[in-house]
Design a protein around this motif. Structure first.
Motif, short mmCIF file in Angstrom:
data_model
loop_
_atom_site.label_atom_id
_atom_site.label_comp_id
_atom_site.label_asym_id
_atom_site.label_seq_id
_atom_site.Cartn_x
_atom_site.Cartn_y
_atom_site.Cartn_z
N ILE A 233 54.48 50.03 34.52
CA ILE A 233 53.92 48.72 34.18
C ILE A 233 53.23 48.11 35.40
N VAL A 234 53.87 48.22 36.57
CA VAL A 234 53.25 47.74 37.81
C VAL A 234 51.95 48.48 38.09
N LEU A 235 51.94 49.79 37.84
CA LEU A 235 50.72 50.57 38.03
C LEU A 235 49.60 50.09 37.13
N SER A 236 49.92 49.81 35.87
CA SER A 236 48.89 49.33 34.94
C SER A 236 48.32 47.99 35.40
N TYR A 237 49.18 47.10 35.90
CA TYR A 237 48.69 45.81 36.36
C TYR A 237 47.94 45.93 37.69
N THR A 238 48.29 46.91 38.49
CA THR A 238 47.51 47.16 39.70
C THR A 238 46.08 47.56 39.35
N LEU A 239 45.94 48.43 38.35
CA LEU A 239 44.61 48.84 37.90
C LEU A 239 43.86 47.68 37.25
N ILE A 240 44.61 46.82 36.53
CA ILE A 240 43.98 45.65 35.91
C ILE A 240 43.44 44.70 36.97
N LEU A 241 44.27 44.42 37.98
CA LEU A 241 43.83 43.53 39.06
C LEU A 241 42.64 44.11 39.82
N LYS A 242 42.68 45.41 40.06
CA LYS A 242 41.57 46.05 40.75
C LYS A 242 40.28 45.92 39.95
N SER A 243 40.40 46.03 38.63
CA SER A 243 39.22 45.94 37.78
C SER A 243 38.65 44.53 37.72
N ILE A 244 39.52 43.52 37.50
CA ILE A 244 39.01 42.15 37.32
C ILE A 244 38.58 41.53 38.65
N LEU A 245 39.21 41.92 39.75
CA LEU A 245 38.82 41.36 41.03
C LEU A 245 37.51 41.99 41.55
N GLY A 246 37.20 43.17 41.04
CA GLY A 246 36.02 43.85 41.52
C GLY A 246 34.74 43.49 40.82
N ALA A 248 34.59 40.90 37.70
CA ALA A 248 34.54 39.71 36.85
C ALA A 248 34.32 38.44 37.66
N THR A 249 33.87 37.39 36.96
CA THR A 249 33.75 36.06 37.57
C THR A 249 35.15 35.43 37.62
N TRP A 250 35.24 34.29 38.33
CA TRP A 250 36.54 33.62 38.43
C TRP A 250 37.04 33.17 37.07
N THR A 251 36.14 32.72 36.20
CA THR A 251 36.55 32.30 34.85
C THR A 251 37.09 33.48 34.07
N ALA A 252 36.40 34.62 34.16
CA ALA A 252 36.86 35.81 33.44
C ALA A 252 38.18 36.32 34.03
N ARG A 253 38.33 36.20 35.35
CA ARG A 253 39.58 36.63 35.97
C ARG A 253 40.77 35.80 35.49
N LEU A 254 40.59 34.49 35.46
CA LEU A 254 41.67 33.61 34.99
C LEU A 254 41.98 33.85 33.53
#
Length: 347
Positions: A233-246, A248-254
């Motif tokens: 689960i932590v791995l999946s969220y690590t990949l999610i964070l990597k994707s949205i921080l790389g 997306a805009t701040w609105t899309a990230r939130l």
């Protein structure tokens, strides 16, 4: 004659010892459940909050299942996994409710051998099932956020059905060997359990035989489920964070993080009490019995009670489905009802 008499006495003594050790073969054989240590005189009053929590759990999870089942717009992967979670929480609630409430209401402490093992099987089975469902939900969030264009093609109804069958088989195959390994052992010590339901960590301490095989299997089970699932689960969220921080805009990230918040809270509600129960039984054996009871009750009550509340508060579609379920209005009336609920009345 003296030799025969002495041999006869040895045989009688041996048979009496074996009958004491193999108490699991005797009928009837009971385990004794424990309520709230030190508050036995107040069990009737303590039953009130327990009863309220069980009612909230049953009504909340049943409502989520009804909403998802009756709303065609919610027949999507995310909500199908949510219905699996609600079904698992409902099963976990109904597994412990009979013994807990009959102890608090009627002071019925005895549970027979077969009933205790059946409760042990379903209790741990539904706990592992909840862990597996949360892992599947993390995969759903990963696909939805990192591969949105392929979401519908990856998580089809057939794939979700296979995931559900795999979760069921995984949990049965995980719990069944531990049940059989425990059932073959003799219980010749005190039959007094530390909780108001049958927990494996509590039952195995009453065994008076070699439990190394049980311990090694339990350790492997901890690694494969209680450790592996959170890591994935932590791995999946690590990949999610990597994707949205790389990208997306701040609105899309939130917005993406807000969509994951309910799942993150559900993960914490399951694994924090689960680890707490394991730690207290393994490393805090000398702690007050009240501590063990509180941690164990949080373990079985927190996820089924809080998950429906979290998802109904954080998920707009679930809230709207609940309104439709309670007030089966047509579209015009529903718009009017929604306007009134926000303090704006359209003529």
């Amino acid at each position: 004659m003296e030799i025969l008499s002495w041999n006869t006495q040895i045989l009688v003594f041996s048979s009496s010892v074996m009958s004491d050790v193999t108490t699991t073969t005797q009928d009837p054989f009971y385990f004794i459940l424990t309520g709230i240590p030190g508050f036995e005189a107040s069990h009737v009053w303590i039953s009130v909050p327990f009863c309220c929590l069980y009612i909230i759990s049953i009504m909340g999870n049943t409502t989520i299942l009804a909403v998802i089942g009756t709303e065609p717009s919610l027949h999507q992967p995310m909500y199908l996994f949510l219905s699996m979670l609600a079904l698992t929480d409902l099963g976990l609630t109904l597994t412990t409710l009979p013994t807990v409430m009959q102890l608090l209401w009627f002071d019925i402490r005895q549970i027979n051998f077969e009933g205790c093992f059946a409760q042990f099987f379903f209790l741990h089975g539904f706990s592992f099932m909840e862990s597996s469902v949360l892992l599947a939900m993390s995969f759903d969030r990963y696909v939805a956020i990192c591969h949105p264009l392929h979401y519908a093609t990856i998580l089809t109804s057939e794939v979700i059905g296979r995931i559900g069958v795999a979760i069921l088989c995984r949990c049965v195959l995980a719990v069944l060997p531990s049940l059989l390994l425990l059932k073959r052992l003799p219980f010749c010590r005190s039959h007094l359990l530390s909780h108001s339901y049958c927990l494996h960590q509590d039952m195995i301490r009453l065994v008076c035989a070699d439990i190394r095989v049980n311990s090694w299997y339990g350790f492997a089970l901890v690694l494969l489920i209680i450790v592996m699932d959170p890591l994935l689960i932590v791995l999946s969220y690590t990949l999610i964070l990597k994707s949205i921080l790389g990208s997306a805009t701040w609105t899309a990230r939130l917005r993406a993080l807000n969509n994951c918040l309910s799942h993150i809270l559900a993960v914490l509600l399951l694994y924090v009490p689960m680890v707490g129960v394991s730690m207290t039984h393994r490393f805090a054996k000398q702690a007050s019995p009240l501590v063990h009871v509180i941690v164990a009750n949080i373990y079985v009550l927190a996820p089924p009670v809080m998950n429906p509340i979290i998802y109904s508060v954080k998920t707009k579609q679930i809230r709207q489905g609940m309104i439709h379920l309670v007030f089966p209005l047509n579209s015009t009336s529903y718009l009017l009802f929604s306007s009134v609920s926000y303090g704006v009345l359209f003529a």
